[in-house]
Design an enzyme around this catalytic site. Structure first.
Site, mmCIF file in Angstrom:
data_model
loop_
_atom_site.group_PDB
_atom_site.id
_atom_site.type_symbol
_atom_site.label_atom_id
_atom_site.label_comp_id
_atom_site.label_asym_id
_atom_site.label_seq_id
_atom_site.Cartn_x
_atom_site.Cartn_y
_atom_site.Cartn_z
ATOM 1 N N ASP A 177 0.363 16.319 34.689
ATOM 2 C CA ASP A 177 0.505 14.990 34.411
ATOM 3 C C ASP A 177 0.263 14.002 35.220
ATOM 4 O OD1 ASP A 177 1.969 16.555 32.040
ATOM 5 O OD2 ASP A 177 1.269 14.506 31.136
HETATM 6 C C1 LIG Z 1 -4.416 18.572 30.049
HETATM 7 S S1 LIG Z 1 -2.735 17.810 29.455
HETATM 8 C C2 LIG Z 1 -1.924 17.710 30.676
HETATM 9 C C3 LIG Z 1 -0.264 17.472 30.300
HETATM 10 O O1 LIG Z 1 -0.004 16.766 29.280
HETATM 11 C C4 LIG Z 1 0.881 17.223 28.337
HETATM 12 O O2 LIG Z 1 1.865 16.390 28.015
HETATM 13 P P1 LIG Z 1 2.085 15.696 26.667
HETATM 14 O O3 LIG Z 1 1.798 17.051 25.593
HETATM 15 O O4 LIG Z 1 3.526 15.402 26.535
HETATM 16 O O5 LIG Z 1 1.263 14.637 26.735
HETATM 17 C C5 LIG Z 1 1.478 18.633 29.071
HETATM 18 O O6 LIG Z 1 2.356 18.146 30.217
HETATM 19 C C6 LIG Z 1 0.117 19.053 29.795
HETATM 20 O O7 LIG Z 1 0.030 19.890 30.637
#
Ligand SMILES: CSC[C@H]1O[C@H](OP(=O)(O)O)[C@H](O)[C@@H]1O
Length: 392
Positions: free
Chosen positions: A253
Protein backbone atom coordinates in the site's frame (compact mmCIF):
# COMPACT_ATOMS: atom_id res chain seq x y z
CA UNK A 1 -13.56 -13.90 -19.59
CA UNK A 2 -11.18 -11.45 -17.87
CA UNK A 3 -12.11 -10.39 -14.33
CA UNK A 4 -12.92 -6.67 -14.21
CA UNK A 5 -13.14 -4.77 -10.95
CA UNK A 6 -13.60 -1.51 -12.89
CA UNK A 7 -15.82 -0.95 -15.96
CA UNK A 8 -15.28 2.45 -17.56
CA UNK A 9 -16.25 4.33 -20.68
CA UNK A 10 -16.19 8.10 -20.94
CA UNK A 11 -19.03 9.43 -18.79
CA UNK A 12 -19.79 6.08 -17.16
CA UNK A 13 -18.10 4.09 -14.33
CA UNK A 14 -19.11 0.86 -12.64
CA UNK A 15 -17.29 -1.00 -9.86
CA UNK A 16 -17.62 -4.65 -8.88
CA UNK A 17 -19.01 -4.66 -5.31
CA UNK A 18 -16.27 -6.67 -3.59
CA UNK A 19 -18.27 -7.03 -0.38
CA UNK A 20 -20.58 -9.38 -2.30
CA UNK A 21 -17.85 -11.56 -3.84
CA UNK A 22 -17.28 -14.41 -4.35
CA UNK A 23 -20.89 -15.52 -4.50
CA UNK A 24 -22.48 -12.50 -6.14
CA UNK A 25 -20.99 -10.50 -9.00
CA UNK A 26 -22.83 -7.17 -8.87
CA UNK A 27 -21.65 -3.83 -10.24
CA UNK A 28 -22.44 -0.47 -8.63
CA UNK A 29 -22.70 2.67 -10.76
CA UNK A 30 -20.40 5.49 -9.67
CA UNK A 31 -21.70 8.90 -10.78
CA UNK A 32 -19.59 11.25 -8.66
CA UNK A 33 -16.66 11.81 -6.34
CA UNK A 34 -19.02 11.36 -3.41
CA UNK A 35 -20.10 7.92 -4.72
CA UNK A 36 -16.42 6.98 -5.08
CA UNK A 37 -15.49 8.23 -1.60
CA UNK A 38 -18.15 6.03 0.00
CA UNK A 39 -17.34 3.00 -2.18
CA UNK A 40 -13.66 3.27 -1.16
CA UNK A 41 -14.42 3.90 2.54
CA UNK A 42 -16.82 0.94 2.71
CA UNK A 43 -14.31 -1.21 0.74
CA UNK A 44 -16.80 -2.07 -1.99
CA UNK A 45 -13.75 -1.25 -4.07
CA UNK A 46 -10.28 -1.75 -2.56
CA UNK A 47 -6.66 -2.35 -3.39
CA UNK A 48 -4.10 0.45 -3.51
CA UNK A 49 -4.00 0.92 -7.31
CA UNK A 50 -7.74 0.37 -7.80
CA UNK A 51 -8.61 2.96 -5.13
CA UNK A 52 -6.59 5.61 -6.99
CA UNK A 53 -8.04 4.71 -10.39
CA UNK A 54 -11.67 4.59 -9.20
CA UNK A 55 -11.30 7.96 -7.47
CA UNK A 56 -9.71 9.58 -10.54
CA UNK A 57 -12.28 8.14 -12.96
CA UNK A 58 -15.24 9.02 -10.71
CA UNK A 59 -14.27 12.69 -10.87
CA UNK A 60 -13.83 12.35 -14.65
CA UNK A 61 -17.39 10.98 -14.91
CA UNK A 62 -18.70 13.81 -12.74
CA UNK A 63 -16.95 16.39 -14.90
CA UNK A 64 -18.15 14.88 -18.20
CA UNK A 65 -21.77 14.81 -17.06
CA UNK A 66 -21.95 18.24 -15.44
CA UNK A 67 -22.85 21.65 -16.94
CA UNK A 68 -19.42 23.20 -17.13
CA UNK A 69 -18.46 26.83 -16.62
CA UNK A 70 -16.36 28.18 -19.51
CA UNK A 71 -13.89 29.71 -17.03
CA UNK A 72 -10.71 27.63 -16.75
CA UNK A 73 -9.88 28.82 -13.23
CA UNK A 74 -13.31 27.82 -11.91
CA UNK A 75 -13.03 24.29 -13.31
CA UNK A 76 -9.52 24.01 -11.86
CA UNK A 77 -10.73 25.04 -8.39
CA UNK A 78 -13.62 22.54 -8.60
CA UNK A 79 -11.23 19.70 -9.49
CA UNK A 80 -8.72 20.60 -6.76
CA UNK A 81 -11.45 20.61 -4.12
CA UNK A 82 -12.77 17.22 -5.26
CA UNK A 83 -9.28 15.69 -5.23
CA UNK A 84 -8.70 17.00 -1.70
CA UNK A 85 -11.97 15.31 -0.68
CA UNK A 86 -11.22 12.00 -2.41
CA UNK A 87 -7.81 11.52 -0.73
CA UNK A 88 -9.53 11.54 2.69
CA UNK A 89 -11.30 8.25 1.95
CA UNK A 90 -8.45 5.94 3.15
CA UNK A 91 -5.04 7.12 4.45
CA UNK A 92 -2.51 4.31 4.14
CA UNK A 93 -2.26 3.50 0.43
CA UNK A 94 -0.18 6.19 -1.27
CA UNK A 95 -1.50 5.56 -4.79
CA UNK A 96 -4.54 7.82 -4.36
CA UNK A 97 -2.47 10.71 -3.00
CA UNK A 98 0.10 10.13 -5.76
CA UNK A 99 -2.62 10.18 -8.43
CA UNK A 100 -4.13 13.33 -6.95
CA UNK A 101 -0.71 15.03 -6.98
CA UNK A 102 -0.19 14.18 -10.66
CA UNK A 103 -3.73 15.21 -11.63
CA UNK A 104 -3.37 18.54 -9.79
CA UNK A 105 -0.21 19.25 -11.83
CA UNK A 106 -2.01 18.34 -15.07
CA UNK A 107 -4.91 20.65 -14.27
CA UNK A 108 -2.64 23.47 -13.08
CA UNK A 109 -0.71 23.33 -16.37
CA UNK A 110 -3.90 23.12 -18.45
CA UNK A 111 -5.47 26.09 -16.69
CA UNK A 112 -2.60 28.46 -17.63
CA UNK A 113 -2.09 27.16 -21.17
CA UNK A 114 -2.65 29.44 -24.16
CA UNK A 115 -6.44 29.74 -24.84
CA UNK A 116 -7.37 27.75 -21.73
CA UNK A 117 -11.08 27.44 -20.94
CA UNK A 118 -13.34 25.21 -18.86
CA UNK A 119 -13.56 22.57 -21.56
CA UNK A 120 -9.79 22.36 -22.15
CA UNK A 121 -9.12 21.93 -18.41
CA UNK A 122 -11.81 19.24 -18.15
CA UNK A 123 -10.40 17.42 -21.19
CA UNK A 124 -6.87 17.50 -19.77
CA UNK A 125 -8.09 16.01 -16.49
CA UNK A 126 -10.24 13.29 -18.11
CA UNK A 127 -7.46 12.22 -20.49
CA UNK A 128 -4.96 11.98 -17.61
CA UNK A 129 -7.36 9.93 -15.47
CA UNK A 130 -8.09 7.57 -18.37
CA UNK A 131 -4.36 7.10 -18.97
CA UNK A 132 -3.96 5.88 -15.36
CA UNK A 133 -6.42 3.07 -16.08
CA UNK A 134 -4.49 1.97 -19.17
CA UNK A 135 -1.01 2.35 -17.64
CA UNK A 136 -1.88 0.26 -14.58
CA UNK A 137 -2.58 -2.89 -16.60
CA UNK A 138 0.66 -2.66 -18.58
CA UNK A 139 2.59 -1.89 -15.37
CA UNK A 140 1.15 -5.00 -13.74
CA UNK A 141 2.03 -7.20 -16.70
CA UNK A 142 5.63 -5.92 -16.47
CA UNK A 143 5.66 -6.54 -12.71
CA UNK A 144 4.53 -10.09 -13.40
CA UNK A 145 7.23 -10.61 -16.02
CA UNK A 146 10.09 -9.21 -13.91
CA UNK A 147 8.91 -11.00 -10.78
CA UNK A 148 8.55 -14.40 -12.45
CA UNK A 149 11.97 -14.11 -14.10
CA UNK A 150 13.59 -13.13 -10.80
CA UNK A 151 12.02 -16.01 -8.86
CA UNK A 152 13.06 -18.61 -11.43
CA UNK A 153 16.63 -17.28 -11.58
CA UNK A 154 17.27 -16.23 -7.97
CA UNK A 155 15.74 -18.92 -5.79
CA UNK A 156 16.97 -22.42 -4.92
CA UNK A 157 13.46 -23.68 -5.65
CA UNK A 158 13.55 -22.03 -9.07
CA UNK A 159 16.71 -23.90 -9.91
CA UNK A 160 15.10 -27.22 -8.91
CA UNK A 161 11.99 -26.87 -11.10
CA UNK A 162 8.43 -25.55 -10.88
CA UNK A 163 8.02 -23.36 -7.80
CA UNK A 164 5.21 -22.81 -5.31
CA UNK A 165 4.48 -19.36 -3.91
CA UNK A 166 2.53 -18.10 -0.92
CA UNK A 167 0.58 -14.86 -1.22
CA UNK A 168 -1.43 -12.74 1.20
CA UNK A 169 -4.54 -10.60 0.81
CA UNK A 170 -5.74 -9.80 -2.70
CA UNK A 171 -3.43 -8.18 -5.20
CA UNK A 172 -5.00 -9.34 -8.44
CA UNK A 173 -7.41 -7.96 -11.01
CA UNK A 174 -9.75 -7.10 -8.13
CA UNK A 175 -7.19 -4.79 -6.52
CA UNK A 176 -5.98 -3.08 -9.69
CA UNK A 177 -7.10 -2.17 -13.20
CA UNK A 178 -6.22 -5.71 -14.24
CA UNK A 179 -3.77 -8.64 -14.00
CA UNK A 180 -2.55 -7.63 -10.52
CA UNK A 181 0.74 -7.09 -8.75
CA UNK A 182 1.77 -9.99 -6.50
CA UNK A 183 -0.94 -12.14 -8.01
CA UNK A 184 0.31 -10.92 -11.38
CA UNK A 185 3.67 -12.50 -10.55
CA UNK A 186 1.86 -15.77 -9.82
CA UNK A 187 -0.11 -15.43 -13.07
CA UNK A 188 3.17 -14.90 -14.96
CA UNK A 189 4.83 -17.92 -13.32
CA UNK A 190 1.79 -19.99 -14.31
CA UNK A 191 1.86 -18.66 -17.88
CA UNK A 192 5.58 -19.54 -18.10
CA UNK A 193 4.85 -23.10 -16.95
CA UNK A 194 7.01 -22.39 -13.89
CA UNK A 195 4.35 -22.58 -11.17
CA UNK A 196 3.79 -25.77 -9.19
CA UNK A 197 1.19 -24.37 -6.77
CA UNK A 198 -0.13 -21.14 -5.26
CA UNK A 199 -1.07 -20.92 -1.59
CA UNK A 200 -3.32 -18.02 -0.59
CA UNK A 201 -3.96 -17.00 2.99
CA UNK A 202 -7.49 -16.26 4.17
CA UNK A 203 -6.46 -12.73 5.30
CA UNK A 204 -8.73 -12.04 8.22
CA UNK A 205 -10.78 -10.01 9.00
CA UNK A 206 -11.95 -8.82 5.54
CA UNK A 207 -10.98 -12.19 4.01
CA UNK A 208 -9.50 -10.79 0.81
CA UNK A 209 -7.70 -14.13 0.38
CA UNK A 210 -10.58 -16.57 0.81
CA UNK A 211 -13.15 -14.36 -0.92
CA UNK A 212 -11.15 -12.59 -3.63
CA UNK A 213 -7.78 -14.22 -4.34
CA UNK A 214 -9.25 -17.73 -4.21
CA UNK A 215 -11.98 -16.46 -6.57
CA UNK A 216 -9.35 -15.20 -9.03
CA UNK A 217 -7.20 -18.35 -8.82
CA UNK A 218 -10.20 -20.63 -9.43
CA UNK A 219 -11.36 -18.34 -12.26
CA UNK A 220 -7.92 -18.61 -13.93
CA UNK A 221 -7.68 -22.35 -13.21
CA UNK A 222 -4.35 -21.88 -11.41
CA UNK A 223 -3.52 -24.78 -9.04
CA UNK A 224 -4.08 -23.29 -5.62
CA UNK A 225 -4.88 -24.01 -1.99
CA UNK A 226 -6.44 -21.76 0.64
CA UNK A 227 -4.95 -21.74 4.15
CA UNK A 228 -5.86 -19.73 7.22
CA UNK A 229 -3.40 -17.04 8.28
CA UNK A 230 -2.37 -19.15 11.29
CA UNK A 231 -1.44 -22.12 9.04
CA UNK A 232 1.33 -20.33 7.13
CA UNK A 233 4.14 -21.36 9.48
CA UNK A 234 3.17 -25.04 9.48
CA UNK A 235 2.70 -24.95 5.71
CA UNK A 236 6.28 -23.75 5.18
CA UNK A 237 7.75 -26.10 7.77
CA UNK A 238 5.83 -29.24 6.75
CA UNK A 239 5.36 -28.72 3.01
CA UNK A 240 8.07 -26.27 2.02
CA UNK A 241 10.32 -28.91 0.50
CA UNK A 242 7.69 -31.20 -1.02
CA UNK A 243 5.85 -28.26 -2.58
CA UNK A 244 9.13 -26.54 -3.56
CA UNK A 245 8.01 -23.27 -1.97
CA UNK A 246 10.32 -20.53 -3.30
CA UNK A 247 8.91 -17.72 -1.23
CA UNK A 248 6.15 -15.34 -0.31
CA UNK A 249 5.05 -12.55 -2.65
CA UNK A 250 2.78 -9.76 -1.43
CA UNK A 251 1.50 -6.41 -2.61
CA UNK A 252 1.98 -3.04 -0.98
CA UNK A 253 0.00 0.00 0.00
CA UNK A 254 2.97 2.25 0.57
CA UNK A 255 6.71 1.57 0.18
CA UNK A 256 8.77 4.11 2.12
CA UNK A 257 12.04 5.51 0.77
CA UNK A 258 14.10 2.99 2.77
CA UNK A 259 12.00 0.03 1.55
CA UNK A 260 9.88 -0.41 4.70
CA UNK A 261 6.52 -1.54 3.34
CA UNK A 262 2.96 -1.05 4.59
CA UNK A 263 0.67 -3.83 3.48
CA UNK A 264 -2.31 -5.80 4.69
CA UNK A 265 -2.22 -6.80 8.35
CA UNK A 266 -0.44 -10.14 8.67
CA UNK A 267 2.24 -9.31 6.09
CA UNK A 268 4.89 -8.59 8.75
CA UNK A 269 4.41 -11.98 10.38
CA UNK A 270 4.80 -13.70 7.01
CA UNK A 271 8.07 -11.83 6.43
CA UNK A 272 9.39 -13.11 9.77
CA UNK A 273 8.39 -16.66 8.76
CA UNK A 274 10.20 -16.31 5.41
CA UNK A 275 13.37 -15.12 7.14
CA UNK A 276 13.21 -17.95 9.70
CA UNK A 277 12.71 -20.61 7.03
CA UNK A 278 15.17 -19.20 4.50
CA UNK A 279 12.69 -18.57 1.68
CA UNK A 280 12.39 -15.31 -0.25
CA UNK A 281 10.07 -12.48 0.79
CA UNK A 282 9.09 -10.27 -2.16
CA UNK A 283 7.00 -7.12 -2.46
CA UNK A 284 5.33 -6.49 -5.83
CA UNK A 285 4.21 -2.93 -6.46
CA UNK A 286 4.05 -0.36 -9.27
CA UNK A 287 6.10 2.82 -8.84
CA UNK A 288 2.87 4.63 -7.95
CA UNK A 289 3.09 2.79 -4.60
CA UNK A 290 6.66 3.92 -3.85
CA UNK A 291 6.69 7.05 -1.71
CA UNK A 292 10.16 8.63 -1.55
CA UNK A 293 8.75 11.47 0.55
CA UNK A 294 8.09 9.06 3.42
CA UNK A 295 11.47 8.26 4.98
CA UNK A 296 10.60 5.01 6.75
CA UNK A 297 7.76 2.79 7.87
CA UNK A 298 7.55 4.65 11.18
CA UNK A 299 6.08 7.59 9.27
CA UNK A 300 3.27 5.64 7.58
CA UNK A 301 -0.25 6.23 8.92
CA UNK A 302 -1.94 2.89 9.57
CA UNK A 303 -5.71 2.89 9.03
CA UNK A 304 -7.75 1.42 11.88
CA UNK A 305 -11.12 0.04 10.92
CA UNK A 306 -14.35 -0.67 12.88
CA UNK A 307 -14.24 -3.51 15.40
CA UNK A 308 -17.40 -5.02 13.89
CA UNK A 309 -15.30 -6.07 10.87
CA UNK A 310 -13.59 -8.51 13.26
CA UNK A 311 -16.57 -9.59 15.36
CA UNK A 312 -19.20 -9.93 12.62
CA UNK A 313 -19.18 -12.09 9.49
CA UNK A 314 -21.65 -11.38 6.65
CA UNK A 315 -22.55 -13.67 3.79
CA UNK A 316 -25.20 -15.77 2.05
CA UNK A 317 -26.79 -18.50 4.14
CA UNK A 318 -25.16 -21.95 3.85
CA UNK A 319 -26.72 -24.82 5.75
CA UNK A 320 -23.61 -26.96 5.45
CA UNK A 321 -24.85 -28.51 2.24
CA UNK A 322 -26.34 -25.81 0.05
CA UNK A 323 -25.80 -22.09 -0.50
CA UNK A 324 -28.88 -19.86 -0.41
CA UNK A 325 -27.95 -16.61 -2.19
CA UNK A 326 -31.37 -15.18 -1.48
CA UNK A 327 -30.61 -14.92 2.23
CA UNK A 328 -27.69 -12.81 3.42
CA UNK A 329 -26.97 -13.17 7.10
CA UNK A 330 -24.70 -11.43 9.57
CA UNK A 331 -23.43 -13.54 12.43
CA UNK A 332 -21.40 -12.60 15.46
CA UNK A 333 -18.28 -14.65 16.17
CA UNK A 334 -17.05 -12.89 19.31
CA UNK A 335 -18.13 -12.40 22.89
CA UNK A 336 -20.23 -9.31 23.44
CA UNK A 337 -18.35 -6.57 25.24
CA UNK A 338 -14.84 -7.65 24.21
CA UNK A 339 -12.53 -4.86 23.05
CA UNK A 340 -11.24 -5.06 19.44
CA UNK A 341 -8.09 -3.71 17.78
CA UNK A 342 -8.42 -3.72 13.99
CA UNK A 343 -5.44 -2.16 12.13
CA UNK A 344 -5.94 -2.72 8.40
CA UNK A 345 -2.18 -2.78 7.70
CA UNK A 346 1.20 -3.42 9.26
CA UNK A 347 4.74 -2.42 8.28
CA UNK A 348 7.39 -4.90 7.17
CA UNK A 349 10.93 -3.54 7.71
CA UNK A 350 13.21 -3.45 4.69
CA UNK A 351 15.64 -5.86 6.40
CA UNK A 352 13.04 -8.64 5.95
CA UNK A 353 12.41 -7.89 2.26
CA UNK A 354 14.57 -9.63 -0.39
CA UNK A 355 13.30 -7.69 -3.39
CA UNK A 356 10.80 -5.07 -4.50
CA UNK A 357 9.32 -6.00 -7.87
CA UNK A 358 8.33 -2.99 -9.99
CA UNK A 359 7.29 -2.52 -13.61
CA UNK A 360 10.85 -1.47 -14.49
CA UNK A 361 12.62 -4.31 -12.68
CA UNK A 362 13.34 -5.90 -9.29
CA UNK A 363 15.11 -3.69 -6.77
CA UNK A 364 17.49 -5.51 -4.42
CA UNK A 365 19.45 -4.14 -1.47
CA UNK A 366 23.07 -3.14 -1.91
CA UNK A 367 25.96 -4.82 -0.05
CA UNK A 368 25.14 -2.66 2.96
CA UNK A 369 21.55 -3.90 2.99
CA UNK A 370 20.12 -0.63 1.69
CA UNK A 371 17.43 -0.22 -0.95
CA UNK A 372 18.03 2.57 -3.48
CA UNK A 373 14.48 3.09 -4.69
CA UNK A 374 15.24 6.36 -6.40
CA UNK A 375 16.70 4.30 -9.26
CA UNK A 376 13.28 3.07 -10.36
CA UNK A 377 12.28 6.61 -11.27
CA UNK A 378 15.41 7.01 -13.37
CA UNK A 379 14.91 3.65 -15.07
CA UNK A 380 12.31 4.67 -17.66
CA UNK A 381 14.34 3.13 -20.45
CA UNK A 382 14.90 -0.20 -18.73
CA UNK A 383 11.42 -1.58 -19.33
CA UNK A 384 12.80 -4.60 -21.14
CA UNK A 385 16.33 -4.77 -19.75
CA UNK A 386 17.59 -7.27 -17.09
CA UNK A 387 15.11 -7.55 -14.29
CA UNK A 388 17.45 -6.64 -11.43
CA UNK A 389 18.24 -2.99 -10.81
CA UNK A 390 19.49 -1.04 -7.83
CA UNK A 391 21.39 -3.86 -6.22
CA UNK A 392 25.10 -3.05 -5.96
C1 LIG B 1 -2.35 -4.35 -5.32
S1 LIG B 1 -3.34 -4.12 -3.91
C2 LIG B 1 -2.26 -3.59 -2.71
C3 LIG B 1 -2.78 -3.81 -1.30
O1 LIG B 1 -4.10 -3.26 -1.03
C4 LIG B 1 -4.81 -4.17 -0.15
O2 LIG B 1 -5.42 -3.51 0.93
P1 LIG B 1 -7.04 -3.36 0.98
O3 LIG B 1 -7.65 -4.68 0.58
O4 LIG B 1 -7.33 -2.98 2.43
O5 LIG B 1 -7.37 -2.24 0.03
C5 LIG B 1 -3.73 -5.08 0.37
O6 LIG B 1 -2.97 -4.48 1.40
C6 LIG B 1 -2.92 -5.26 -0.90
O7 LIG B 1 -1.71 -5.90 -0.69
Amino acid sequence: MVLQAIKYSRGQLEILDQLKLPHQEEYDHVYSSTDAWHAIKEMRTRGAPAIAIVAALALAVELVNMKLTPVAEEVKVFIMEKLDYLVTSRPTAVNLADAARKLRKTVEDASVAEGANGESVREAYVAAAEKMLIDDVSDNENIGKHGAEWIVSNTDAGKKGKVSMITHCNTGSLATAGYGTALGVIRSLHAKGALKHAFCTETRPYNQGSRLTAFELVHDQIPATLVTDSMAAALIRLKGESENIAGIVVGADRVAANGDTANKIGTYSLAILAKHHGIKFLVAAPRTTIDLSTKSGADIVIEERPGKEVTLVKGPRHDGATLDLAVVETVSIAANGIGVWNPAFDVTPAELIDGIITEVGVVEKDSNGVFHLEHVFEAEGTQNKPSTIGGI
